[in-house]
Design an enzyme around this catalytic site. Sequence first.
Site, mmCIF file in Angstrom:
data_model
loop_
_atom_site.group_PDB
_atom_site.id
_atom_site.type_symbol
_atom_site.label_atom_id
_atom_site.label_comp_id
_atom_site.label_asym_id
_atom_site.label_seq_id
_atom_site.Cartn_x
_atom_site.Cartn_y
_atom_site.Cartn_z
ATOM 1 N N ASP A 1 0.817 -1.210 0.000
ATOM 2 C CA ASP A 1 0.000 0.000 0.000
ATOM 3 C C ASP A 1 0.853 1.265 0.000
ATOM 4 O O ASP A 1 0.338 2.378 0.098
ATOM 5 C CB ASP A 1 -0.972 0.001 1.187
ATOM 6 C CG ASP A 1 -0.254 -0.094 2.531
ATOM 7 O OD1 ASP A 1 0.985 0.084 2.571
ATOM 8 O OD2 ASP A 1 -0.918 -0.347 3.549
ATOM 9 N N ASP B 1 18.953 -6.467 -3.165
ATOM 10 C CA ASP B 1 18.332 -5.152 -3.327
ATOM 11 C C ASP B 1 18.427 -4.314 -2.062
ATOM 12 O O ASP B 1 18.101 -3.135 -2.075
ATOM 13 C CB ASP B 1 16.860 -5.309 -3.725
ATOM 14 C CG ASP B 1 16.105 -6.170 -2.736
ATOM 15 O OD1 ASP B 1 16.577 -7.275 -2.438
ATOM 16 O OD2 ASP B 1 15.054 -5.736 -2.243
ATOM 17 N N ASN B 2 18.861 -4.896 -0.969
ATOM 18 C CA ASN B 2 19.076 -4.137 0.262
ATOM 19 C C ASN B 2 20.563 -3.863 0.501
ATOM 20 O O ASN B 2 20.944 -3.445 1.579
ATOM 21 C CB ASN B 2 18.521 -4.878 1.486
ATOM 22 C CG ASN B 2 17.033 -5.189 1.380
ATOM 23 O OD1 ASN B 2 16.640 -6.333 1.435
ATOM 24 N ND2 ASN B 2 16.222 -4.170 1.221
ATOM 25 N N ARG C 1 21.681 0.227 -5.577
ATOM 26 C CA ARG C 1 21.902 -1.057 -4.917
ATOM 27 C C ARG C 1 22.481 -2.061 -5.898
ATOM 28 O O ARG C 1 22.463 -1.827 -7.101
ATOM 29 C CB ARG C 1 20.547 -1.619 -4.444
ATOM 30 C CG ARG C 1 19.795 -0.702 -3.544
ATOM 31 C CD ARG C 1 18.339 -0.521 -3.965
ATOM 32 N NE ARG C 1 17.738 0.577 -3.200
ATOM 33 C CZ ARG C 1 17.285 0.429 -1.975
ATOM 34 N NH1 ARG C 1 17.262 -0.755 -1.421
ATOM 35 N NH2 ARG C 1 16.825 1.455 -1.304
HETATM 36 C C1 LIG Z 1 13.807 -3.078 5.301
HETATM 37 C C2 LIG Z 1 13.654 -3.162 3.841
HETATM 38 O O1 LIG Z 1 13.442 -2.181 3.156
HETATM 39 N N1 LIG Z 1 13.795 -4.338 3.339
HETATM 40 C C3 LIG Z 1 13.590 -4.579 1.966
HETATM 41 C C4 LIG Z 1 14.665 -5.517 1.537
HETATM 42 O O2 LIG Z 1 14.362 -6.084 0.331
HETATM 43 C C5 LIG Z 1 13.117 -6.729 0.273
HETATM 44 C C6 LIG Z 1 13.054 -7.316 -1.056
HETATM 45 O O3 LIG Z 1 14.122 -8.174 -1.194
HETATM 46 C C7 LIG Z 1 12.014 -5.753 0.475
HETATM 47 O O4 LIG Z 1 10.772 -6.434 0.432
HETATM 48 C C8 LIG Z 1 12.217 -5.148 1.822
HETATM 49 O O5 LIG Z 1 11.259 -4.147 2.002
#
Ligand SMILES: CC(=O)N[C@H]1CO[C@H](CO)[C@@H](O)[C@@H]1O
Length: 571
Positions: free
Chosen positions: A190, A325-326, A255
Amino acid sequence: MCSIHTVLVLSVLALVSVTPVQVLEFCHSQDMKASNTFKSRWNMSSNLMQDLDQFRVSCTKLIESFPIDELDANFVRHVKNCIFSKSIPTPLRGPLRLAAVSKDVIEGILDFNVAVTQSDDFLNYASGGRLLPGSEPLAHRYGGHQFGYWAGQLGDGRAHSLGQYTNRKGEVWELQLKGSGKTPYSRSGDGRAVIRSSVREFLCSEAMFSLGVPTSRAASLIVSDEPVFRDQFYNGKVKTERGAVVLRLARSWFRIGSLEILSQSGEVDLLRKLLNFVIDEHFTSINSEDPEKYLVFYSHVVNETAHLIAQWMSVGFAHGVCNTDNFSLLSITIDYGPFGFMEAYNPEFVPNTSDDEGRYRIGAQANVGLFNLEKLLVALSPVLSQKQQKMANTVLKGYVDIYQMRIHQLFKAKLGLLGEEEDDGYIIAFLLKMMEETQSDFTVTFRQLSEVSAKRLHNRNFTQMWALEDLSSHALFSDWLSSYVLRLSKQEEENEAARQNRMKNVNPRYVLRNWMAESAIRKAEMDDFSEVELLHHILSSPFVTQETAEEAGYAARPPQWARMLKVSCSS
Ligand SMILES: CC(=O)N[C@H]1CO[C@H](CO)[C@@H](O)[C@@H]1O
Ligand SMILES: *[C@@H]1O[C@H](CO)[C@@H](O)[C@H](O)[C@H]1NC(C)=O
Ligand SMILES: *[C@@H]1O[C@H](CO)[C@@H](O)[C@H](O)[C@H]1NC(C)=O
Ligand SMILES: *[C@@H]1O[C@H](CO)[C@@H](O)[C@H](O)[C@H]1NC(C)=O
Ligand SMILES: *[C@@H]1O[C@H](CO)[C@@H](O)[C@H](O)[C@H]1NC(C)=O
């Protein structure tokens, strides 16, 4: 591709070689080539901005450097051939309240007087209700490997980049709102963030900065009455919570997944373009004409990721969601989700209670870093020659040594050891093993070792030192203590106060334990932000003993209820 090496974390420090393998020449000077032009705009001793009308961000560079999503509409979709989509934040419904603000960021980075944050203008700007002058908000398209598997398109699902700000020091910072509504990348989300997760991100990014760990920063936290529905523990019990927005900053939000998506979908020209941009803007020591520049870039990221994860380990920090991606290309800590600081020392510590396999347990972080760097290499392969790919593989193999060298240095410093002795790795590993077996508190054990006098150590007098009391219950404690005291005595030219000071400067007395955050969150959810402020203040000087922190029990044995705590996963 090379296989995953087993990075032996912590417990085998004794075996560590201390010579870093340097495969490639890493370049050193990180002098800033950008931004001299901006210096003249600011007189360093001049005053801070007194209102937001003078504050201006710019999206020009980001927009002009890359193709933008041709569709300019805010619905969820698959996006190709671009780095960003235009996306306007959805204002949080009021009434809005400023729950927390970082003076350090507002005045030290954003150049305006913190008093300005008390204005309605600020509430609106920092929650997506109004756009800052110059802002053309963007959502970034990226992909990633989640929990080991390629997950396809992800992207900023609830964050908006507002633009770049060049401050009076000439630094360029990219401002983002998190929790600011849907974007083309929201998938089923959302676009909102709740108070609980936003308080945690605000507090932890600022606390990590003060611990000296590279990280994104948080400027402000705004909460609203807008209802947001969350199944906090994924157990089907949906709770109504409230929306919040964090204004956060980083030099760059790119990233590993930013490059992966381009590589995976065969957009090689764009991959090159993004790499060139990142190198020119953020790796200024790399010559843009150098035919080996992508390889050199890779070696920088490998080195810096190893350093970052070693630093996490040295303060007992578990990120919790180390997906590609983090993971920042600048090797800063980003995306604070179900993170945690370990209490009792335990390599199996998992902050995300739903992560049953323990993929992202604290002791696995170095390995996961290696996995992510392998994925980065795969993403880079379309722009590397065969020979360069081989060399990049060799660079990657050096990761383990860089990591272990850094861990060794950091833990030696935590124990106050100067110089290098043959047994140092053994002394460190032995201590950690005892800590594991006695479940001694990670933070406070090291802190109390910094505070205890040689005499008390020698006499094993640990009155009022609860963590050392726990540790000393180990059957082999005396053996370890003799080795340690002997090792310290070899540096006796130095006085005791100097050793203690050195150690106190690397061993924090306070970290953001989950129970501390939880207590502040419970109050914040009832519009009492005093404890958020208190924690923010205390954690900005984590190495200094503070009366208010002692009164609050932040260095004392954690309360009983803390053991029962589960980390909220949905955010
Ligand atoms: C805390 C955060 O933003 N985590 C993200 C890390 O990556 C995943 C996808 O791999 C996201 O869903 C999370 O929101
Ligand atoms: C590796 O990264 C660290 C941390 O940023 C830096 O201090 C060090 O100089 C780098 N080493 C090399 C060889 O580039
Ligand atoms: C900056 O401002 C101070 C005080 O207003 C003044 O003394 C100084 O000369 C100025 N410096 C420059 C480089 O303009
Ligand atoms: C926690 O771990 C579970 C299981 O692997 C995963 O599905 C979930 O997304 C994780 N939580 C977060 C916030 O990443
Ligand atoms: C232990 O240390 C404390 C604090 O320095 C001191 O007050 C106490 O007398 C010591 N106890 C013994 C038995 O030496």
